[in-house]
Design an enzyme around this catalytic site. Structure first.
Site, PDB file in Angstrom:
ATOM      1  N   LYS A  58       0.948  -1.109   0.103  1.00 23.03           N
ATOM      2  CA  LYS A  58      -0.074   0.171   0.033  1.00 23.03           C
ATOM      3  C   LYS A  58       0.763   1.223  -0.122  1.00 23.03           C
ATOM      4  O   LYS A  58       0.706   2.048   0.758  1.00 23.03           O
ATOM      5  CB  LYS A  58      -0.822  -0.020   1.276  1.00 23.03           C
ATOM      6  N   ASP A  63       7.863  10.173  -4.347  1.00 18.12           N
ATOM      7  CA  ASP A  63       8.242   9.489  -5.410  1.00 18.12           C
ATOM      8  C   ASP A  63       9.712   8.877  -4.972  1.00 18.12           C
ATOM      9  O   ASP A  63       9.953   7.525  -4.965  1.00 18.12           O
ATOM     10  CB  ASP A  63       8.814  10.204  -6.593  1.00 18.12           C
ATOM     11  N   PRO A 162     -10.327  -7.560  -3.106  1.00 16.66           N
ATOM     12  CA  PRO A 162     -10.388  -8.250  -1.801  1.00 16.66           C
ATOM     13  C   PRO A 162     -11.680  -7.996  -1.173  1.00 16.66           C
ATOM     14  O   PRO A 162     -12.625  -7.478  -1.477  1.00 16.66           O
ATOM     15  CB  PRO A 162      -9.265  -7.463  -1.119  1.00 16.66           C
ATOM     16  N   ALA A 166     -13.663 -13.476   5.019  1.00 18.67           N
ATOM     17  CA  ALA A 166     -13.517 -12.822   6.558  1.00 18.67           C
ATOM     18  C   ALA A 166     -14.157 -11.347   6.549  1.00 18.67           C
ATOM     19  O   ALA A 166     -14.919 -11.159   7.505  1.00 18.67           O
ATOM     20  CB  ALA A 166     -12.051 -12.803   6.798  1.00 18.67           C
TER      21      ALA A 166
HETATM   22  P1  XMP Z   1      -8.661 -11.850   3.745  1.00 20.59           P
HETATM   23  O1  XMP Z   1      -7.812 -12.460   5.068  1.00 20.59           O
HETATM   24  O2  XMP Z   1      -9.550 -10.572   4.342  1.00 20.59           O
HETATM   25  O3  XMP Z   1      -7.301 -10.781   3.236  1.00 20.59           O
HETATM   26  O4  XMP Z   1      -9.280 -12.591   2.637  1.00 20.59           O
HETATM   27  C1  XMP Z   1      -7.563  -9.688   2.382  1.00 20.59           C
HETATM   28  C2  XMP Z   1      -6.040  -9.352   1.832  1.00 20.59           C
HETATM   29  O5  XMP Z   1      -6.345  -8.231   1.154  1.00 20.59           O
HETATM   30  C3  XMP Z   1      -5.732  -6.900   1.707  1.00 20.59           C
HETATM   31  N1  XMP Z   1      -6.865  -5.953   1.593  1.00 20.59           N
HETATM   32  C4  XMP Z   1      -6.823  -4.917   0.716  1.00 20.59           C
HETATM   33  N2  XMP Z   1      -5.955  -4.585  -0.115  1.00 20.59           N
HETATM   34  N3  XMP Z   1      -7.335  -2.869  -0.885  1.00 20.59           N
HETATM   35  C5  XMP Z   1      -6.143  -3.438  -1.067  1.00 20.59           C
HETATM   36  O6  XMP Z   1      -5.280  -3.124  -1.652  1.00 20.59           O
HETATM   37  C6  XMP Z   1      -8.186  -3.344  -0.086  1.00 20.59           C
HETATM   38  O7  XMP Z   1      -9.408  -2.627   0.048  1.00 20.59           O
HETATM   39  C7  XMP Z   1      -8.007  -4.266   0.770  1.00 20.59           C
HETATM   40  N4  XMP Z   1      -8.894  -4.963   1.619  1.00 20.59           N
HETATM   41  C8  XMP Z   1      -8.218  -5.820   2.196  1.00 20.59           C
HETATM   42  C9  XMP Z   1      -5.719  -7.222   3.168  1.00 20.59           C
HETATM   43  O8  XMP Z   1      -4.551  -6.503   3.523  1.00 20.59           O
HETATM   44  C10 XMP Z   1      -5.203  -8.694   3.087  1.00 20.59           C
HETATM   45  O9  XMP Z   1      -3.695  -9.037   2.717  1.00 20.59           O
END
Ligand code: XMP
Length: 212
Positions: A58, A63, A162, A166
């Site tokens: 993230k 830069d 994502p 969960a």
């Molecule tokens: P879980 O265990 O919830 O893992 O299935 C989800 C994974 O995705 C990441 N995550 C995000 N990454 N934008 C992102 O770039 C999002 O909105 C977001 N929501 C969850 C989280 O850190 C985990 O690795």
């Protein structure tokens, strides 16, 4: 090949990982595993995977800092997730130029999956995405409305999503709303049989895609 990107935020047995590598469309590695395993540990884990390795740091900085961070990891993976909200000039623009030169891909976060995220500033994020022209976008399975909007605004971009399991969305929800891949972590690595779970999820994805 299924449309599952494994979010490996906790280590899995090497034997399982080796078998998993041919069963998923990609692997996403983020801070939890990097901090736990160190870079040497991450290298060992990634030996099992030969493509679509996404680093989810993230990134959200100026830069030169983001370029320094990605320099440490560019030989280990294919892509980097970057926050769009930091803006273009003297930040994402220069990082994108660097990653292009290194043949690495950038995904910009268009919206997030958790309840506290606010999509009121999507119009600003949309402008940053347009200026950047990244390889792909991250958009949440938990927010079908914004996921559909992102797909409509950027139909040619690869969308990874994502929020499944969960965080509440169901397997296949994101695919039906425009995502190319579903990012899934805990529901897989916390299950008793991660490979069986992946195969079961793949079946559900296929069934859902036939319906939507
Ligand atoms: P879980 O265990 O919830 O893992 O299935 C989800 C994974 O995705 C990441 N995550 C995000 N990454 N934008 C992102 O770039 C999002 O909105 C977001 N929501 C969850 C989280 O850190 C985990 O690795």
């Amino acid at each position: 090949m299924n449309k599952i990107i494994l979010a490996l935020d906790e280590p899995l047995d090497y034997k399982i990982l080796k078998d998993i590598s041919s069963q998923v469309a990609g692997i996403k590695i983020g801070w939890p595993l990097i901090l736990e395993q160190g870079l040497e540990g991450i290298k060992n884990i990634l030996k099992n995977f030969d493509n679509n390795i996404i680093f989810d740091l993230k990134l959200a900085d100026i830069d030169s800092t983001m370029i320094k961070i990605t320099t440490h990891l560019k030989n280990l993976g294919d892509s980097f997730i970057v926050h769009a909200f930091v803006g273009y000039n003297e930040s994402i623009r220069e990082l994108k130029e660097f990653l292009d030169k290194e043949n690495k891909k950038m995904y910009l976060v268009s919206s997030m999956s958790h309840k506290g995220w606010n999509d009121n500033f999507y119009p600003y994020i949309k402008e940053v995405i347009k200026m950047t022209n990244p390889y792909g976008l991250v958009a949440p399975a938990t927010r079908p409305k914004i996921l559909k909007t992102v797909k409509k605004d950027f139909p040619e971009k690869i969308i990874i999503s994502p929020g499944i399991g969960a965080q509440g969305a169901k397997i296949g929800d994101a695919l039906c709303n425009g995502a190319n891949y579903e990012i899934i972590g805990r529901s897989i690595y916390n299950s008793k049989d991660p490979i069986g779970t992946i195969l079961e999820f793949q079946k559900i994805q296929e069934e859902r895609l036939n319906e939507c």
